[in-house]
Write an enzyme that holds these catalytic residues in place. Structure first.
Site, PDB file in Angstrom:
ATOM      1  N   LYS A  13       0.776  -1.170  -0.044  1.00 48.92           N
ATOM      2  CA  LYS A  13       0.028  -0.009  -0.086  1.00 48.92           C
ATOM      3  C   LYS A  13       0.845   1.115   0.149  1.00 48.92           C
ATOM      4  O   LYS A  13       0.539   2.147  -0.884  1.00 48.92           O
ATOM      5  CB  LYS A  13      -0.955   0.019   1.275  1.00 48.92           C
ATOM      6  CG  LYS A  13      -1.734  -1.060   1.241  1.00 48.92           C
ATOM      7  CD  LYS A  13      -2.633  -1.122   2.460  1.00 48.92           C
ATOM      8  CE  LYS A  13      -1.974  -1.227   4.010  1.00 48.92           C
ATOM      9  NZ  LYS A  13      -1.274  -2.526   4.244  1.00 48.92           N
ATOM     10  N   ARG A  88      -9.379   0.775   8.249  1.00 47.29           N
ATOM     11  CA  ARG A  88      -9.025  -0.556   8.947  1.00 47.29           C
ATOM     12  C   ARG A  88     -10.053  -1.512   9.650  1.00 47.29           C
ATOM     13  O   ARG A  88     -10.135  -2.808  10.034  1.00 47.29           O
ATOM     14  CB  ARG A  88      -7.886  -0.451   9.760  1.00 47.29           C
ATOM     15  CG  ARG A  88      -6.549  -0.669   8.859  1.00 47.29           C
ATOM     16  CD  ARG A  88      -5.387  -0.642   9.986  1.00 47.29           C
ATOM     17  NE  ARG A  88      -4.263  -1.181   9.694  1.00 47.29           N
ATOM     18  CZ  ARG A  88      -3.149  -0.996   8.914  1.00 47.29           C
ATOM     19  NH1 ARG A  88      -3.092   0.405   8.634  1.00 47.29           N
ATOM     20  NH2 ARG A  88      -2.027  -1.632   8.957  1.00 47.29           N
ATOM     21  N   ARG A 122      12.504  -6.563   5.837  1.00 47.91           N
ATOM     22  CA  ARG A 122      12.478  -5.009   5.581  1.00 47.91           C
ATOM     23  C   ARG A 122      13.654  -4.180   6.527  1.00 47.91           C
ATOM     24  O   ARG A 122      13.477  -4.361   7.742  1.00 47.91           O
ATOM     25  CB  ARG A 122      11.017  -4.488   5.789  1.00 47.91           C
ATOM     26  CG  ARG A 122      11.002  -2.825   6.122  1.00 47.91           C
ATOM     27  CD  ARG A 122       9.921  -2.421   5.395  1.00 47.91           C
ATOM     28  NE  ARG A 122       8.732  -2.630   6.469  1.00 47.91           N
ATOM     29  CZ  ARG A 122       7.534  -2.423   6.553  1.00 47.91           C
ATOM     30  NH1 ARG A 122       6.927  -1.482   5.144  1.00 47.91           N
ATOM     31  NH2 ARG A 122       6.599  -2.478   7.357  1.00 47.91           N
ATOM     32  N   ARG A 153      11.654  -2.189  11.755  1.00 42.67           N
ATOM     33  CA  ARG A 153      10.570  -1.886  12.598  1.00 42.67           C
ATOM     34  C   ARG A 153      10.096  -2.753  13.811  1.00 42.67           C
ATOM     35  O   ARG A 153      10.192  -3.997  13.605  1.00 42.67           O
ATOM     36  CB  ARG A 153       9.175  -1.766  11.688  1.00 42.67           C
ATOM     37  CG  ARG A 153       9.005  -0.274  11.167  1.00 42.67           C
ATOM     38  CD  ARG A 153       7.892  -0.160   9.932  1.00 42.67           C
ATOM     39  NE  ARG A 153       6.699  -0.533  10.242  1.00 42.67           N
ATOM     40  CZ  ARG A 153       5.775  -0.670   9.406  1.00 42.67           C
ATOM     41  NH1 ARG A 153       5.616   0.080   8.399  1.00 42.67           N
ATOM     42  NH2 ARG A 153       4.434  -1.092   9.850  1.00 42.67           N
ATOM     43  N   ARG A 164      -0.148  -9.362  13.256  1.00 44.17           N
ATOM     44  CA  ARG A 164      -0.573  -8.515  12.533  1.00 44.17           C
ATOM     45  C   ARG A 164      -1.616  -8.660  11.122  1.00 44.17           C
ATOM     46  O   ARG A 164      -2.623  -8.292  11.050  1.00 44.17           O
ATOM     47  CB  ARG A 164       0.490  -7.366  11.766  1.00 44.17           C
ATOM     48  CG  ARG A 164       1.070  -6.371  12.751  1.00 44.17           C
ATOM     49  CD  ARG A 164       2.357  -5.878  12.197  1.00 44.17           C
ATOM     50  NE  ARG A 164       2.278  -4.963  11.086  1.00 44.17           N
ATOM     51  CZ  ARG A 164       3.378  -4.783  10.311  1.00 44.17           C
ATOM     52  NH1 ARG A 164       4.503  -5.525  10.496  1.00 44.17           N
ATOM     53  NH2 ARG A 164       3.055  -4.095   9.015  1.00 44.17           N
TER      54      ARG A 164
HETATM   55  P1  AP5 Z   1       4.842  -1.421   1.801  1.00 46.62           P
HETATM   56  O1  AP5 Z   1       4.525  -0.782   0.851  1.00 46.62           O
HETATM   57  O2  AP5 Z   1       5.284  -0.710   3.124  1.00 46.62           O
HETATM   58  O3  AP5 Z   1       3.488  -2.276   2.478  1.00 46.62           O
HETATM   59  P2  AP5 Z   1       2.069  -1.726   3.130  1.00 46.62           P
HETATM   60  O4  AP5 Z   1       1.159  -2.600   2.676  1.00 46.62           O
HETATM   61  O5  AP5 Z   1       2.226  -0.419   3.256  1.00 46.62           O
HETATM   62  O6  AP5 Z   1       2.395  -2.577   4.522  1.00 46.62           O
HETATM   63  P3  AP5 Z   1       2.980  -2.003   5.855  1.00 46.62           P
HETATM   64  O7  AP5 Z   1       4.362  -2.821   6.215  1.00 46.62           O
HETATM   65  O8  AP5 Z   1       3.034  -0.538   6.051  1.00 46.62           O
HETATM   66  O9  AP5 Z   1       2.197  -2.538   6.936  1.00 46.62           O
HETATM   67  P4  AP5 Z   1       0.893  -2.161   7.605  1.00 46.62           P
HETATM   68  O10 AP5 Z   1      -0.098  -1.896   6.678  1.00 46.62           O
HETATM   69  O11 AP5 Z   1       0.673  -3.224   8.706  1.00 46.62           O
HETATM   70  O12 AP5 Z   1       1.480  -0.871   8.244  1.00 46.62           O
HETATM   71  P5  AP5 Z   1       1.004   0.875   8.509  1.00 46.62           P
HETATM   72  O13 AP5 Z   1       2.208   1.380   8.716  1.00 46.62           O
HETATM   73  O14 AP5 Z   1      -0.151   0.984   7.873  1.00 46.62           O
HETATM   74  O15 AP5 Z   1       5.808  -2.766   1.606  1.00 46.62           O
HETATM   75  C1  AP5 Z   1       6.217  -3.640   2.555  1.00 46.62           C
HETATM   76  C2  AP5 Z   1       7.599  -4.087   2.283  1.00 46.62           C
HETATM   77  O16 AP5 Z   1       7.589  -4.754   0.828  1.00 46.62           O
HETATM   78  C3  AP5 Z   1       8.462  -3.023   1.744  1.00 46.62           C
HETATM   79  O17 AP5 Z   1       9.779  -3.280   2.397  1.00 46.62           O
HETATM   80  C4  AP5 Z   1       8.570  -2.851   0.270  1.00 46.62           C
HETATM   81  O18 AP5 Z   1       9.614  -2.395  -0.235  1.00 46.62           O
HETATM   82  C5  AP5 Z   1       8.239  -4.183  -0.101  1.00 46.62           C
HETATM   83  N1  AP5 Z   1       7.452  -4.355  -1.420  1.00 46.62           N
HETATM   84  C6  AP5 Z   1       6.228  -3.836  -1.635  1.00 46.62           C
HETATM   85  N2  AP5 Z   1       5.800  -4.286  -2.861  1.00 46.62           N
HETATM   86  C7  AP5 Z   1       6.765  -5.213  -3.194  1.00 46.62           C
HETATM   87  C8  AP5 Z   1       7.145  -6.082  -4.322  1.00 46.62           C
HETATM   88  N3  AP5 Z   1       6.083  -6.192  -5.235  1.00 46.62           N
HETATM   89  N4  AP5 Z   1       8.296  -6.616  -4.464  1.00 46.62           N
HETATM   90  C9  AP5 Z   1       9.266  -6.729  -3.657  1.00 46.62           C
HETATM   91  N5  AP5 Z   1       9.184  -5.916  -2.338  1.00 46.62           N
HETATM   92  C10 AP5 Z   1       7.939  -5.221  -2.202  1.00 46.62           C
HETATM   93  O19 AP5 Z   1       0.339   0.565  10.347  1.00 46.62           O
HETATM   94  C11 AP5 Z   1       1.428   0.167  11.243  1.00 46.62           C
HETATM   95  C12 AP5 Z   1       0.274   0.177  12.526  1.00 46.62           C
HETATM   96  O20 AP5 Z   1      -0.086   1.332  12.703  1.00 46.62           O
HETATM   97  C13 AP5 Z   1      -0.673  -0.795  12.573  1.00 46.62           C
HETATM   98  O21 AP5 Z   1      -0.202  -2.299  12.714  1.00 46.62           O
HETATM   99  C14 AP5 Z   1      -1.622  -0.175  13.585  1.00 46.62           C
HETATM  100  O22 AP5 Z   1      -1.019  -0.222  14.985  1.00 46.62           O
HETATM  101  C15 AP5 Z   1      -1.547   1.351  13.450  1.00 46.62           C
HETATM  102  N6  AP5 Z   1      -2.433   1.815  12.286  1.00 46.62           N
HETATM  103  C16 AP5 Z   1      -2.331   2.311  11.183  1.00 46.62           C
HETATM  104  N7  AP5 Z   1      -3.329   2.878  10.664  1.00 46.62           N
HETATM  105  C17 AP5 Z   1      -4.198   2.594  11.329  1.00 46.62           C
HETATM  106  C18 AP5 Z   1      -5.686   2.464  11.415  1.00 46.62           C
HETATM  107  N8  AP5 Z   1      -6.299   3.031  10.333  1.00 46.62           N
HETATM  108  N9  AP5 Z   1      -6.493   2.219  12.565  1.00 46.62           N
HETATM  109  C19 AP5 Z   1      -5.736   1.780  13.564  1.00 46.62           C
HETATM  110  N10 AP5 Z   1      -4.476   1.496  13.710  1.00 46.62           N
HETATM  111  C20 AP5 Z   1      -3.817   2.011  12.558  1.00 46.62           C
END
Ligand code: AP5
Length: 207
Positions: A13, A88, A122, A153, A164
Site C-alpha cells: 500500500k 481498517r 525490511r 520496525r 498483524r
Molecule cells: P509497503 O509498501 O510498506 O506495504 P504496506 O502494505 O504499506 O504495509 P506496511 O508494512 O506499511 O504494513 P501495515 O499496513 O501493517 O503498516 P502501517 O504502517 O499502515 O511494503 C512492505 C515491504 O515490501 C517494503 O519493504 C516494500 O519495499 C516491499 N515491497 C512492496 N511491494 C513489493 C514487491 N512487489 N516486490 C518486492 N518488495 C515489495 O500500520 C502500522 C500500525 O499502525 C498498525 O499495525 C496499527 O497499529 C497502526 N495503524 C495504522 N493505521 C491504522 C488504522 N487505520 N487504524 C488503527 N491502527 C492503525
C-alpha cells in the site's frame, strides 16, 4: 480521484501510494506514517499509540478517525488523495463515509508467504528513510546510500507480523464485503514484481 488502498500488512500500500503521489500528485495519506511521526515527535497521540503499534494491534478507532478528519480538511486533500492503511475497521469506514466521497477502493491481494518474506527482511535507514530488503544488502546494519544506521520496525519481528495478519483477517478483511456492497471495490494480485504491480494498479484505477 479519492482512492482507498486496502490490503494486508506488506501488500505494498505504502510503496504504490508513494509512487502514485510522485507521478500523479494525489497526496498519500498513510495513518501508519502519521502515527509513527507522532511517536517520533513524542506527542500525546504518539505516546498513546506506541504500545498498540509495537504489539501489532490496531490503535483505537477514535484516535485514528480524529487524525484522518484533520488531515482530510487540509487544502492538498481537496482534489483527490490515496488513503493508505485507513479505514481498517468497519467503524472507520462508516466514519469516513460521513467525511468524504470515495471513488474507488483497491484491494491489494497478497499471500501470507509474500508478507512474511517482505516484512521479515525490511530494513529502514534511520537517517535517510530509504527502505531495503536484508537479502539484498551486504551489511544489514548500514545504509548503502548514506551510511546511516539500518533499523527494523518493532512490528516487523516475525511473531508480530503473524499477529498483524491475524488482526487484519479479523478486523480489516470484513471491509472487502463492505465495499463490495457499495460497488466501489476492485482487486489486484500483488505478489509479484513491484513494477508489474504498479502497472496493474494503474490499469484497475483507469489512470
Ligand atoms: P509497503 O509498501 O510498506 O506495504 P504496506 O502494505 O504499506 O504495509 P506496511 O508494512 O506499511 O504494513 P501495515 O499496513 O501493517 O503498516 P502501517 O504502517 O499502515 O511494503 C512492505 C515491504 O515490501 C517494503 O519493504 C516494500 O519495499 C516491499 N515491497 C512492496 N511491494 C513489493 C514487491 N512487489 N516486490 C518486492 N518488495 C515489495 O500500520 C502500522 C500500525 O499502525 C498498525 O499495525 C496499527 O497499529 C497502526 N495503524 C495504522 N493505521 C491504522 C488504522 N487505520 N487504524 C488503527 N491502527 C492503525
Amino acid at each position: 480521484m479519492n482512492i482507498i488502498f486496502l490490503g494486508a500488512p506488506g501488500a505494498g500500500k505504502g510503496t504504490h501510494a508513494a509512487r502514485l503521489m510522485a507521478e500523479k500528485g494525489f497526496p498519500q495519506i498513510s495513518t501508519g506514517d502519521m502515527l509513527r511521526q507522532n511517536i517520533a515527535e513524542g506527542s500525546a497521540l504518539g505516546l498513546a499509540a506506541k504500545g498498540y503499534i509495537d504489539a501489532g494491534e490496531l490503535v483505537p478507532d477514535e484516535v485514528v478517525i480524529g487524525m484522518v478528519r484533520e488531515r482530510l480538511a487540509q487544502p492538498d486533500a481537496q482534489n483527490g488523495f490515496v488513503l493508505d492503511g485507513f479505514p481498517r475497521t468497519v467503524s472507520q469506514a462508516v466514519a469516513l463515509e460521513e467525511l468524504v466521497r470515495i471513488d474507488v477502493v483497491l484491494n491489494l491481494k497478497v499471500t501470507q508467504q509474500t508478507v512474511l518474506e517482505r516484512l521479515g527482511g525490511r530494513r529502514i535507514c534511520a537517517a535517510c528513510g530509504k527502505v531495503f530488503h536484508a537479502s539484498r544488502l551486504q551489511d544489514d546494519q548500514v545504509c548503502p546510500l548514506c551510511g546511516g544506521q539500518l533499523i527494523q520496525r518493532a512490528d516487523d519481528k516475525p511473531e508480530t507480523i503473524l499477529h498483524r495478519l491475524e488482526v487484519y483477517r479479523e478486523q480489516t478483511e470484513p471491509l472487502i464485503a463492505h465495499y463490495q456492497k457499495t460497488g466501489l471495490l476492485k482487486s489486484v494480485q500483488v505478489d509479484g514484481e513491484a513494477e508489474k504491480n504498479y502497472r496493474d494498479i494503474m490499469k484497475a484505477l483507469g489512470i
